[in-house]
Design a protein around this motif. Structure first.
Motif, PDB file in Angstrom:
ATOM      1  N   ILE A 110       0.894  -1.164   0.000  1.00  0.00           N
ATOM      2  CA  ILE A 110       0.000   0.000   0.000  1.00  0.00           C
ATOM      3  C   ILE A 110       0.931   1.212   0.000  1.00  0.00           C
ATOM      4  CG2 ILE A 110      -1.853   1.211   1.195  1.00  0.00           C
ATOM      5  CD1 ILE A 110      -2.641  -1.634   0.843  1.00  0.00           C
ATOM      6  N   ARG A 136       3.167   5.381  -7.279  1.00  0.00           N
ATOM      7  CA  ARG A 136       2.638   4.138  -7.842  1.00  0.00           C
ATOM      8  C   ARG A 136       2.814   4.091  -9.364  1.00  0.00           C
ATOM      9  NH1 ARG A 136      -2.333   2.427 -10.012  1.00  0.00           N
ATOM     10  NH2 ARG A 136      -2.822   0.228  -9.576  1.00  0.00           N
ATOM     11  N   THR A 151      -3.089   2.486  -3.326  1.00  0.00           N
ATOM     12  CA  THR A 151      -2.756   3.764  -2.673  1.00  0.00           C
ATOM     13  C   THR A 151      -3.801   4.109  -1.620  1.00  0.00           C
ATOM     14  OG1 THR A 151      -4.004   5.042  -4.289  1.00  0.00           O
ATOM     15  CG2 THR A 151      -1.650   4.718  -4.733  1.00  0.00           C
ATOM     16  N   ILE A 152      -3.376   4.914  -0.676  1.00  0.00           N
ATOM     17  CA  ILE A 152      -4.298   5.496   0.315  1.00  0.00           C
ATOM     18  C   ILE A 152      -3.719   6.854   0.691  1.00  0.00           C
ATOM     19  CG2 ILE A 152      -3.097   4.361   2.252  1.00  0.00           C
ATOM     20  CD1 ILE A 152      -5.811   4.187   3.661  1.00  0.00           C
ATOM     21  N   SER A 153      -4.596   7.803   0.989  1.00  0.00           N
ATOM     22  CA  SER A 153      -4.107   9.117   1.414  1.00  0.00           C
ATOM     23  C   SER A 153      -4.518   9.385   2.852  1.00  0.00           C
ATOM     24  CB  SER A 153      -4.671  10.218   0.525  1.00  0.00           C
ATOM     25  OG  SER A 153      -4.322  11.480   1.071  1.00  0.00           O
ATOM     26  N   VAL A 178       4.039   0.459   2.416  1.00  0.00           N
ATOM     27  CA  VAL A 178       3.708  -0.381   3.566  1.00  0.00           C
ATOM     28  C   VAL A 178       3.301  -1.749   3.041  1.00  0.00           C
ATOM     29  CG1 VAL A 178       2.122  -0.664   5.515  1.00  0.00           C
ATOM     30  CG2 VAL A 178       2.919   1.618   4.882  1.00  0.00           C
ATOM     31  N   LEU A 179       3.825  -2.799   3.667  1.00  0.00           N
ATOM     32  CA  LEU A 179       3.491  -4.155   3.244  1.00  0.00           C
ATOM     33  C   LEU A 179       1.995  -4.389   3.456  1.00  0.00           C
ATOM     34  CD1 LEU A 179       4.629  -6.861   2.245  1.00  0.00           C
ATOM     35  CD2 LEU A 179       5.074  -7.466   4.641  1.00  0.00           C
ATOM     36  N   SER A 180       1.313  -4.835   2.422  1.00  0.00           N
ATOM     37  CA  SER A 180      -0.127  -5.059   2.507  1.00  0.00           C
ATOM     38  C   SER A 180      -0.426  -6.302   3.338  1.00  0.00           C
ATOM     39  CB  SER A 180      -0.708  -5.219   1.112  1.00  0.00           C
ATOM     40  OG  SER A 180      -2.037  -5.655   1.197  1.00  0.00           O
ATOM     41  N   LYS A 181      -1.483  -6.200   4.151  1.00  0.00           N
ATOM     42  CA  LYS A 181      -1.887  -7.362   4.965  1.00  0.00           C
ATOM     43  C   LYS A 181      -2.725  -8.332   4.145  1.00  0.00           C
ATOM     44  CE  LYS A 181      -1.774  -4.637   9.161  1.00  0.00           C
ATOM     45  NZ  LYS A 181      -2.551  -3.539   9.753  1.00  0.00           N
ATOM     46  N   ASP A 182      -3.153  -7.906   2.966  1.00  0.00           N
ATOM     47  CA  ASP A 182      -4.014  -8.782   2.139  1.00  0.00           C
ATOM     48  C   ASP A 182      -3.210  -9.914   1.505  1.00  0.00           C
ATOM     49  OD1 ASP A 182      -6.198  -7.388   2.768  1.00  0.00           O
ATOM     50  OD2 ASP A 182      -6.230  -6.175   0.929  1.00  0.00           O
TER      51      ASP A 182
END
Lengths: 182, 467
Positions: A110, A136, A151-153, A178-182
């Motif tokens: 992310i 990205r 992405t996230i803001s 950030v490493l995605s938890k999905d």
């Protein structure tokens, strides 16, 4: 944020020697952050394995982990005030994200976009999204599958460094992988 | 201030509102005007005497004193009235049915006098009757009976009375029987805990609406029901969404099916739509969503950031901010997205968070200029800019329903430990004088002012925005 590597290794040895040490103790030694607490856990295990292989100085974060991304790759790129243009340093960092993602094909990230506090809340949310997206887009141009980077803001909601000063602002205008938890 | 004398007329009407129901009887009102001109820049507040209300029967005693105190506090905070210290009073008034002895009030220079009484009604309802006098004309200006179906809601009686006094003397409708939704804040800068919160406009009846586990931002009040639209991050690895929350029954829905982050929501003036922004692939545009049909429509298509939209009160236009010209500026377009044109030009600076006044005449905004933030207003064509207040950060103006007062939040510079930012809510009137803090239990930001509570009703506010 970069952790002091020798300190983390030292902490790992303390913990390896004292197996009953609490996670809280590890947190306080390695810096007190949420990421640091998970990091201290991973360093404990890597430290104990390196101990048996007798190469303690090469101990480090678990490869492919969030901490690996933070320490060995560099998890963030910085921006100028009200800008979302990537500097050549930033491109180099994102190049390393791409290599890292190639090395760990199961990982997804992310990209968080952030702004300093000198903008209105809603505009900063949009600006953070624009910054995350700039990182990205460049990552994808390097051949990374678009599905592996979202992405996230957070706008001005989650500063990296507290304080109303230029140094803090420069560190807070950032995009962070950030490493995605999905 | 001007004093007019004229005949007394009689008007009777009844207002019925949502539970707890409040009824208002216009028993008597005169057409003469003890006038406060709210447009004047430097204004001397009107001296007004508000003796403690009498209690009819002992059960209403506590309410009587509290109600007159809340009326007095409301009027004082408006900056237009100066309640006279009760210790100076020369007499205690008798029943509201009796004419006061004006000789006792003139030496105090009391221009206006409010005499009232309170009584418990059947089924634990609470009633007040009060009379507003023009002391020097020795005339009744208004006489009202008000009642509310639950005595627990006694503050609404007081606020409604204050609204009627304010309206009678200023000629503007009041704004005291209103609420504010805002964000309560606490904790370290890097991990701030934010909660959706609601309170009366004077800070009383405070309540938290969320638990602080999720980041929440920018709530807005529906003009037609007890509903809030706001932004929340329920999963910090997924883009935040705009939600619609019913504060009576806690029902909540996500608004729209958008591929990207949705934010900056605001109700249409008829409460039937929510206008907001959606950001995707580095581009933020403005969308509108119909709350009944759930239809989504895109209104801007520019590759720049278009956000913070706000409707004009007749729903024909939308003001928003965009950085399409290189920096954040204000633009106006028709409600269908046509005729987009820039309205902010004056002397540089960046402009954001435009909000159209409920009167339609002005647009309030946040301006970043020469290192400071300002709250200001301009006419809807961009002319007549006036900056009302400034600070390290002042942001997010919201209008009182009468379009005379703004609320916003003010934040200070923080030290390297992240201490000292202390965000707080303030109100300020359009003259730029009379800035006052609204006391909240914790730090506070992102206020949104409701309409008059008695006006929040889908029956009263008809659909005005076309499909």
């Amino acid at each position: 944020m970069r952790l002091n590597l020798p300190l983390v290794v030292a902490a790992a040895f303390v913990l390896a020697a004292c197996t009953t040490a609490s996670e809280d103790a590890a947190k306080s030694v390695s810096g007190g952050e949420k990421v640091a607490s998970s990091s201290s856990k991973t360093t404990v295990s890597s430290a104990s394995t390196t101990k048996s292989s007798e190469k303690p100085l090469s101990a480090g974060p678990k490869p492919g982990s969030q901490l690996d991304l933070e320490i060995n790759v560099g998890d963030r790129v910085l921006f100028d005030y009200d800008k979302s243009t990537l500097s050549s340093d930033s491109r180099t960092t994102i190049g390393r994200w791409a290599e890292w993602l190639m090395t760990y094909p199961a990982n997804k990230i992310i990209i968080e976009g952030h702004a300093d506090e000198r903008g209105t809340r809603e505009y900063n949310l949009a600006l953070g999204e624009r910054r995350a997206n700039a990182a990205r887009e460049y990552l994808i141009s390097l051949g990374v599958n678009p599905n592996r980077a979202k992405t996230i803001s957070f706008g001005k909601e989650r500063p990296a460094i507290p304080g109303s000063n230029e140094n803090a602002y420069a560190q807070n205008r950032r995009a962070v992988a950030v490493l995605s938890k999905d | 201030m001007v004093l007019y004398l004229a005949k007394i007329i009689f008007v009777v009407s009844l207002i019925v509102v949502i539970f707890p129901s409040l009824s208002l009887v216009f028993a008597q009102t005169s057409q003469d005007k003890l006038v406060v001109n709210v447009n004047e820049g430097t204004y001397k507040p009107l001296p007004i005497a508000i003796p403690d209300f009498r209690s009819v029967g002992s059960e209403a005693k506590g309410y009587a004193v509290n109600i007159s105190k809340v009326i007095s506090d409301d009027l004082q905070r408006s900056g237009l009235f100066s309640p006279i210290d009760k210790r100076a009073f020369l007499s205690i008034p008798n029943s509201v049915k009796e004419r006061p002895n004006f000789v006792n009030w003139k030496p105090l220079n009391a221009q206006a006098l409010v005499i009232g009484e309170t009584k418990i009604l059947p089924n634990n309802a609470l009633g007040i009757e009060f009379v507003l006098y023009d002391v020097f004309a020795e005339q009744v200006m208004i006489r009202y009976q008000l009642s509310i179906s639950s005595s627990k809601a006694w503050r609404r009686l007081a606020h409604t009375a204050a609204d009627q006094i304010y309206k009678r003397i200023t000629g503007e409708s009041g704004y005291f029987d209103t609420r504010v939704v805002y964000i309560s804040e606490r904790g370290p800068t890097k991990k701030r805990k934010k909660r959706l919160s609601i309170m009366d406009q004077d800070g009383h009846n405070h309540k938290y609406l969320t638990d602080g586990n999720s980041l929440v931002l920018t709530p807005r009040f529906s003009p037609i029901r007890d509903e809030i639209t706001y932004l929340a991050y329920f999963d910090e690895q997924k883009p935040p969404r705009v939600y619609l929350l019913n504060i009576e029954n806690s029902d909540q829905v996500t608004l729209g099916t958008f591929p990207g982050m949705t934010f900056a929501p605001r109700f249409s003036p008829d409460g039937r739509k929510v206008i907001m922004s959606m950001a995707e692939r580095g581009n933020t545009d403005i969308y509108v969503m119909d709350l009944l049909t759930l239809n989504q429509k895109q209104l801007t298509t520019h590759p720049a950031i278009d956000t913070s939209p706000s409707y004009s009160p007749d729903c024909s236009k939308i003001v928003f901010e965009s950085d399409r010209g290189g920096s954040q500026q204000l633009y106006v377009m028709s409600s269908t997205g046509k005729n987009q044109r820039r309205i902010s030009f004056k002397r540089g600076g960046r402009y954001g968070t435009p909000v159209w006044s409920p009167r339609g005449d002005l647009i309030a905004f946040t301006k970043f200029y020469k290192g400071s933030f300002h709250i200001g207003v301009m006419k809807s064509d961009g002319s007549g800019e006036r900056l009302l207040t400034k600070g390290f950060i002042v942001e997010g103006p919201t209008w009182a329903p009468n379009g005379r007062v703004l609320m916003f939040y003010r934040q200070q510079r923080q030290n390297e430990k992240g201490e000292g930012s202390n965000p707080r809510l303030y109100s300020i009137d359009l003259t730029g004088h009379n800035e006052r803090e609204i006391i909240t239990p914790e730090d506070a930001s992102d206020p949104a002012w409701s309409r008059l509570t008695s006006d929040i009703d889908p029956e009263k506010i008809k659909k005005i925005c076309s499909d």
